[in-house]
Scaffold this motif. Structure first.
Motif, PDB file in Angstrom:
ATOM      1  N   GLY A  43       0.801  -1.217   0.000  1.00  0.00           N
ATOM      2  CA  GLY A  43       0.000   0.000   0.000  1.00  0.00           C
ATOM      3  C   GLY A  43       0.832   1.265   0.000  1.00  0.00           C
ATOM      4  N   LEU A  44       2.121   1.150  -0.309  1.00  0.00           N
ATOM      5  CA  LEU A  44       3.011   2.312  -0.307  1.00  0.00           C
ATOM      6  C   LEU A  44       2.995   3.062  -1.638  1.00  0.00           C
ATOM      7  CD1 LEU A  44       6.066   0.698   1.500  1.00  0.00           C
ATOM      8  CD2 LEU A  44       4.262   2.122   2.497  1.00  0.00           C
ATOM      9  N   ARG A  45       2.616   2.388  -2.709  1.00  0.00           N
ATOM     10  CA  ARG A  45       2.590   3.000  -4.049  1.00  0.00           C
ATOM     11  C   ARG A  45       1.269   2.660  -4.727  1.00  0.00           C
ATOM     12  NH1 ARG A  45       7.518   4.186  -6.644  1.00  0.00           N
ATOM     13  NH2 ARG A  45       6.117   5.283  -8.026  1.00  0.00           N
ATOM     14  N   GLN A  46       0.850   3.550  -5.603  1.00  0.00           N
ATOM     15  CA  GLN A  46      -0.337   3.331  -6.427  1.00  0.00           C
ATOM     16  C   GLN A  46       0.105   3.228  -7.877  1.00  0.00           C
ATOM     17  OE1 GLN A  46      -3.776   2.949  -5.851  1.00  0.00           O
ATOM     18  NE2 GLN A  46      -2.956   2.534  -3.832  1.00  0.00           N
ATOM     19  N   PRO A  47      -0.269   2.151  -8.557  1.00  0.00           N
ATOM     20  CA  PRO A  47       0.118   2.015  -9.959  1.00  0.00           C
ATOM     21  C   PRO A  47      -0.749   2.881 -10.858  1.00  0.00           C
ATOM     22  CG  PRO A  47      -1.264   0.184  -9.338  1.00  0.00           C
ATOM     23  CD  PRO A  47      -1.023   0.997  -8.083  1.00  0.00           C
ATOM     24  N   SER A  48      -0.283   3.062 -12.070  1.00  0.00           N
ATOM     25  CA  SER A  48      -1.093   3.756 -13.066  1.00  0.00           C
ATOM     26  C   SER A  48      -2.323   2.906 -13.361  1.00  0.00           C
ATOM     27  CB  SER A  48      -0.280   3.945 -14.353  1.00  0.00           C
ATOM     28  OG  SER A  48      -0.064   2.681 -14.966  1.00  0.00           O
ATOM     29  N   PRO A  49      -3.360   3.504 -13.946  1.00  0.00           N
ATOM     30  CA  PRO A  49      -4.544   2.710 -14.308  1.00  0.00           C
ATOM     31  C   PRO A  49      -4.203   1.539 -15.240  1.00  0.00           C
ATOM     32  CG  PRO A  49      -5.081   5.032 -14.370  1.00  0.00           C
ATOM     33  CD  PRO A  49      -3.592   4.938 -14.156  1.00  0.00           C
ATOM     34  N   ALA A  50      -3.242   1.729 -16.132  1.00  0.00           N
ATOM     35  CA  ALA A  50      -2.859   0.651 -17.057  1.00  0.00           C
ATOM     36  C   ALA A  50      -2.225  -0.517 -16.303  1.00  0.00           C
ATOM     37  CB  ALA A  50      -1.915   1.186 -18.121  1.00  0.00           C
ATOM     38  N   VAL A  51      -1.362  -0.212 -15.342  1.00  0.00           N
ATOM     39  CA  VAL A  51      -0.717  -1.271 -14.562  1.00  0.00           C
ATOM     40  C   VAL A  51      -1.742  -1.940 -13.644  1.00  0.00           C
ATOM     41  CG1 VAL A  51       1.027  -1.771 -12.791  1.00  0.00           C
ATOM     42  CG2 VAL A  51       1.589  -0.283 -14.723  1.00  0.00           C
ATOM     43  N   ALA A  52      -2.652  -1.185 -13.069  1.00  0.00           N
ATOM     44  CA  ALA A  52      -3.707  -1.768 -12.237  1.00  0.00           C
ATOM     45  C   ALA A  52      -4.527  -2.759 -13.052  1.00  0.00           C
ATOM     46  CB  ALA A  52      -4.599  -0.671 -11.656  1.00  0.00           C
ATOM     47  N   LYS A  53      -4.818  -2.413 -14.293  1.00  0.00           N
ATOM     48  CA  LYS A  53      -5.566  -3.315 -15.185  1.00  0.00           C
ATOM     49  C   LYS A  53      -4.753  -4.568 -15.481  1.00  0.00           C
ATOM     50  CE  LYS A  53      -8.808  -4.079 -18.475  1.00  0.00           C
ATOM     51  NZ  LYS A  53      -9.064  -5.505 -18.309  1.00  0.00           N
ATOM     52  N   LEU A  54      -3.452  -4.424 -15.728  1.00  0.00           N
ATOM     53  CA  LEU A  54      -2.584  -5.588 -15.947  1.00  0.00           C
ATOM     54  C   LEU A  54      -2.581  -6.507 -14.723  1.00  0.00           C
ATOM     55  CD1 LEU A  54       0.662  -4.295 -17.720  1.00  0.00           C
ATOM     56  CD2 LEU A  54      -0.831  -6.129 -18.487  1.00  0.00           C
ATOM     57  N   ILE A  55      -2.515  -5.911 -13.545  1.00  0.00           N
ATOM     58  CA  ILE A  55      -2.527  -6.695 -12.310  1.00  0.00           C
ATOM     59  C   ILE A  55      -3.823  -7.486 -12.209  1.00  0.00           C
ATOM     60  CG2 ILE A  55      -2.663  -6.516  -9.781  1.00  0.00           C
ATOM     61  CD1 ILE A  55      -0.612  -4.182 -10.014  1.00  0.00           C
ATOM     62  N   ALA A  56      -4.942  -6.833 -12.405  1.00  0.00           N
ATOM     63  CA  ALA A  56      -6.238  -7.518 -12.338  1.00  0.00           C
ATOM     64  C   ALA A  56      -6.317  -8.624 -13.380  1.00  0.00           C
ATOM     65  CB  ALA A  56      -7.374  -6.518 -12.523  1.00  0.00           C
ATOM     66  N   ASP A  57      -5.921  -8.326 -14.602  1.00  0.00           N
ATOM     67  CA  ASP A  57      -5.981  -9.326 -15.673  1.00  0.00           C
ATOM     68  C   ASP A  57      -5.116 -10.536 -15.344  1.00  0.00           C
ATOM     69  OD1 ASP A  57      -7.699  -7.667 -17.073  1.00  0.00           O
ATOM     70  OD2 ASP A  57      -6.180  -7.003 -18.517  1.00  0.00           O
ATOM     71  N   ASN A  58      -3.903 -10.295 -14.834  1.00  0.00           N
ATOM     72  CA  ASN A  58      -3.002 -11.401 -14.518  1.00  0.00           C
ATOM     73  C   ASN A  58      -3.444 -12.196 -13.294  1.00  0.00           C
ATOM     74  OD1 ASN A  58      -0.831 -11.511 -16.534  1.00  0.00           O
ATOM     75  ND2 ASN A  58      -0.482  -9.404 -15.913  1.00  0.00           N
ATOM     76  N   LEU A  59      -4.247 -11.584 -12.441  1.00  0.00           N
ATOM     77  CA  LEU A  59      -4.823 -12.306 -11.312  1.00  0.00           C
ATOM     78  C   LEU A  59      -6.097 -13.046 -11.709  1.00  0.00           C
ATOM     79  CD1 LEU A  59      -4.435  -9.741  -8.389  1.00  0.00           C
ATOM     80  CD2 LEU A  59      -3.184 -11.895  -8.689  1.00  0.00           C
ATOM     81  N   GLY A  60      -6.638 -12.677 -12.862  1.00  0.00           N
ATOM     82  CA  GLY A  60      -7.877 -13.306 -13.323  1.00  0.00           C
ATOM     83  C   GLY A  60      -9.106 -12.787 -12.601  1.00  0.00           C
ATOM     84  N   VAL A  61      -9.031 -11.528 -12.149  1.00  0.00           N
ATOM     85  CA  VAL A  61     -10.160 -10.920 -11.442  1.00  0.00           C
ATOM     86  C   VAL A  61     -10.550  -9.610 -12.121  1.00  0.00           C
ATOM     87  CG1 VAL A  61      -9.522 -11.938  -9.218  1.00  0.00           C
ATOM     88  CG2 VAL A  61      -8.709  -9.648  -9.786  1.00  0.00           C
ATOM     89  N   ASP A  62     -11.741  -9.157 -11.811  1.00  0.00           N
ATOM     90  CA  ASP A  62     -12.199  -7.864 -12.295  1.00  0.00           C
ATOM     91  C   ASP A  62     -11.480  -6.767 -11.510  1.00  0.00           C
ATOM     92  OD1 ASP A  62     -14.321  -6.527 -14.007  1.00  0.00           O
ATOM     93  OD2 ASP A  62     -14.702  -5.615 -12.041  1.00  0.00           O
ATOM     94  N   LEU A  63     -11.271  -5.632 -12.132  1.00  0.00           N
ATOM     95  CA  LEU A  63     -10.604  -4.503 -11.476  1.00  0.00           C
ATOM     96  C   LEU A  63     -11.300  -4.119 -10.172  1.00  0.00           C
ATOM     97  CD1 LEU A  63      -8.183  -2.626 -11.870  1.00  0.00           C
ATOM     98  CD2 LEU A  63      -9.680  -1.079 -13.102  1.00  0.00           C
ATOM     99  N   ASP A  64     -12.615  -4.288 -10.109  1.00  0.00           N
ATOM    100  CA  ASP A  64     -13.365  -3.962  -8.890  1.00  0.00           C
ATOM    101  C   ASP A  64     -12.945  -4.821  -7.690  1.00  0.00           C
ATOM    102  OD1 ASP A  64     -14.819  -1.993 -10.169  1.00  0.00           O
ATOM    103  OD2 ASP A  64     -16.496  -3.318 -10.640  1.00  0.00           O
ATOM    104  N   ALA A  65     -12.378  -6.000  -7.936  1.00  0.00           N
ATOM    105  CA  ALA A  65     -11.983  -6.892  -6.847  1.00  0.00           C
ATOM    106  C   ALA A  65     -10.756  -6.384  -6.099  1.00  0.00           C
ATOM    107  CB  ALA A  65     -11.714  -8.296  -7.384  1.00  0.00           C
ATOM    108  N   ILE A  66      -9.963  -5.520  -6.741  1.00  0.00           N
ATOM    109  CA  ILE A  66      -8.718  -5.055  -6.106  1.00  0.00           C
ATOM    110  C   ILE A  66      -8.642  -3.536  -5.975  1.00  0.00           C
ATOM    111  CG2 ILE A  66      -7.373  -7.098  -6.732  1.00  0.00           C
ATOM    112  CD1 ILE A  66      -6.198  -5.415  -9.074  1.00  0.00           C
ATOM    113  N   THR A  67      -9.743  -2.855  -6.257  1.00  0.00           N
ATOM    114  CA  THR A  67      -9.765  -1.400  -6.134  1.00  0.00           C
ATOM    115  C   THR A  67     -10.992  -0.942  -5.357  1.00  0.00           C
ATOM    116  OG1 THR A  67     -10.950  -1.090  -8.230  1.00  0.00           O
ATOM    117  CG2 THR A  67      -8.538  -1.026  -8.324  1.00  0.00           C
ATOM    118  N   TYR A  68     -10.953   0.303  -4.947  1.00  0.00           N
ATOM    119  CA  TYR A  68     -12.113   0.931  -4.319  1.00  0.00           C
ATOM    120  C   TYR A  68     -12.145   2.384  -4.769  1.00  0.00           C
ATOM    121  CZ  TYR A  68      -8.507   2.314  -0.930  1.00  0.00           C
ATOM    122  OH  TYR A  68      -7.361   2.805  -0.347  1.00  0.00           O
ATOM    123  N   LEU A  69     -13.296   2.999  -4.656  1.00  0.00           N
ATOM    124  CA  LEU A  69     -13.459   4.384  -5.084  1.00  0.00           C
ATOM    125  C   LEU A  69     -13.138   5.333  -3.935  1.00  0.00           C
ATOM    126  CD1 LEU A  69     -16.721   4.257  -7.200  1.00  0.00           C
ATOM    127  CD2 LEU A  69     -14.373   4.434  -8.033  1.00  0.00           C
TER     128      LEU A  69
END
Length: 74
Positions: A43-69
């Motif tokens: 939780g020390l760094r926030q990735p760019s939206p593109a990297v966040a999407k890559l993380i979700a895709d590589n985990l096999g989850v929707d972006l909503d599973a690892i983010t919050y508003l």
């Protein structure tokens, strides 16, 4: 007010560990360094939206599973 997505790093770590993906391998899959991934998972760094999407895709989850508003003052 403006809202934006914040990555929940500990959720990334838990999902990654439960799926059995090793830290270094996952970093390579996400095209980031292992150190940067560590900072994201802590939780020390926030990735760019593109990297966040890559993380979700590589985990096999929707972006909503690892983010919050988050609401930010305008």
């Amino acid at each position: 007010m403006t809202t934006f997505r914040q990555l929940h790093g500990p959720a990334v770590r838990v999902i990654r560990e439960r799926t059995g993906i090793r830290h270094g391998v996952f970093a390579i899959q996400c095209q980031i360094t292992p150190g940067y991934l560590s900072n994201i998972e802590k939780g020390l760094r926030q990735p760019s939206p593109a990297v966040a999407k890559l993380i979700a895709d590589n985990l096999g989850v929707d972006l909503d599973a690892i983010t919050y508003l988050v609401e930010a003052a305008a």
